[in-house]
Design a protein around this motif. Sequence first.
Motif, PDB file in Angstrom:
ATOM      1  N   UNK A   1     -17.748   7.456 -18.297  1.00 25.06           N
ATOM      2  CA  UNK A   1     -18.097   6.456 -17.297  1.00 25.06           C
ATOM      3  C   UNK A   1     -16.810   5.984 -16.624  1.00 25.06           C
ATOM      4  N   UNK A   2     -16.940   5.469 -15.396  1.00 24.66           N
ATOM      5  CA  UNK A   2     -15.762   4.953 -14.700  1.00 24.66           C
ATOM      6  C   UNK A   2     -15.355   3.614 -15.292  1.00 24.66           C
ATOM      7  N   UNK A   3     -14.061   3.370 -15.301  1.00 23.88           N
ATOM      8  CA  UNK A   3     -13.519   2.090 -15.748  1.00 23.88           C
ATOM      9  C   UNK A   3     -12.305   1.761 -14.885  1.00 23.88           C
ATOM     10  N   UNK A   4     -12.085   0.471 -14.680  1.00 22.69           N
ATOM     11  CA  UNK A   4     -10.952  -0.004 -13.879  1.00 22.69           C
ATOM     12  C   UNK A   4     -10.019  -0.776 -14.792  1.00 22.69           C
ATOM     13  N   UNK A   5      -8.728  -0.491 -14.681  1.00 26.94           N
ATOM     14  CA  UNK A   5      -7.749  -1.258 -15.444  1.00 26.94           C
ATOM     15  C   UNK A   5      -6.651  -1.738 -14.514  1.00 26.94           C
ATOM     16  N   UNK A   6      -5.917  -2.742 -14.983  1.00 22.26           N
ATOM     17  CA  UNK A   6      -4.818  -3.293 -14.205  1.00 22.26           C
ATOM     18  C   UNK A   6      -3.574  -3.399 -15.079  1.00 22.26           C
ATOM     19  N   UNK A   7      -2.447  -3.154 -14.456  1.00 19.04           N
ATOM     20  CA  UNK A   7      -1.139  -3.372 -15.058  1.00 19.04           C
ATOM     21  C   UNK A   7      -0.511  -4.531 -14.307  1.00 19.04           C
ATOM     22  N   UNK A   8      -0.075  -5.558 -15.014  1.00 26.46           N
ATOM     23  CA  UNK A   8       0.546  -6.732 -14.410  1.00 26.46           C
ATOM     24  C   UNK A   8       2.049  -6.653 -14.649  1.00 26.46           C
ATOM     25  N   UNK A   9       2.820  -6.786 -13.578  1.00 28.19           N
ATOM     26  CA  UNK A   9       4.268  -6.616 -13.647  1.00 28.19           C
ATOM     27  C   UNK A   9       4.991  -7.878 -13.193  1.00 28.19           C
ATOM     28  N   UNK A  10       6.186  -8.109 -13.756  1.00 28.89           N
ATOM     29  CA  UNK A  10       6.981  -9.272 -13.365  1.00 28.89           C
ATOM     30  C   UNK A  10       7.860  -8.937 -12.157  1.00 28.89           C
ATOM     31  N   UNK A  11       8.778  -9.821 -11.825  1.00 29.97           N
ATOM     32  CA  UNK A  11       9.608  -9.640 -10.632  1.00 29.97           C
ATOM     33  C   UNK A  11      10.537  -8.435 -10.722  1.00 29.97           C
TER      34      UNK A  11
END
Length: 136
Positions: A18-28
């Motif tokens: 199945x499709x899934x969405x993920x996110x990577x959060x990055x700093x400055x």
Amino acid sequence: HAEDFCDYARMRLGERSDEAMMAFYLNTKNYLIDAEILSEGATDRVNVFPSVIAKKALLHGARSVVICHNHPSGLVKPPRQDDMVTLDIRRALAPLNIFLLDHIIVSYCDSYSYRANEGKAGRFLLDPLAKNGAIP
């Protein structure tokens, strides 16, 4: 590096049916703060809410975000709907001074990076100077 995000996302999402969405959060400095799966969907789609991505980016104190989802079909070339989602997310993040660095699509054997393909075939979806984005 886009390859690192692709490798990690392929490991987490590439074999899914199945499709899934993920996110990577990055700093400055573009160091990883956190990564998470945001939503899970069906074999050919996943619901994405740009406002949720923006809220989570703020909560993480992110300066930039890389989003990623899988295509269980194995075909990673983005359809127009993926282009529209990319623009919507970029537009949700922009007023918060958070940048969408890349949108990566993975399968069990391949990957596609919007950043690596920016400007090709007339696509300008990540450039913050392209006010409305350009989709051929």
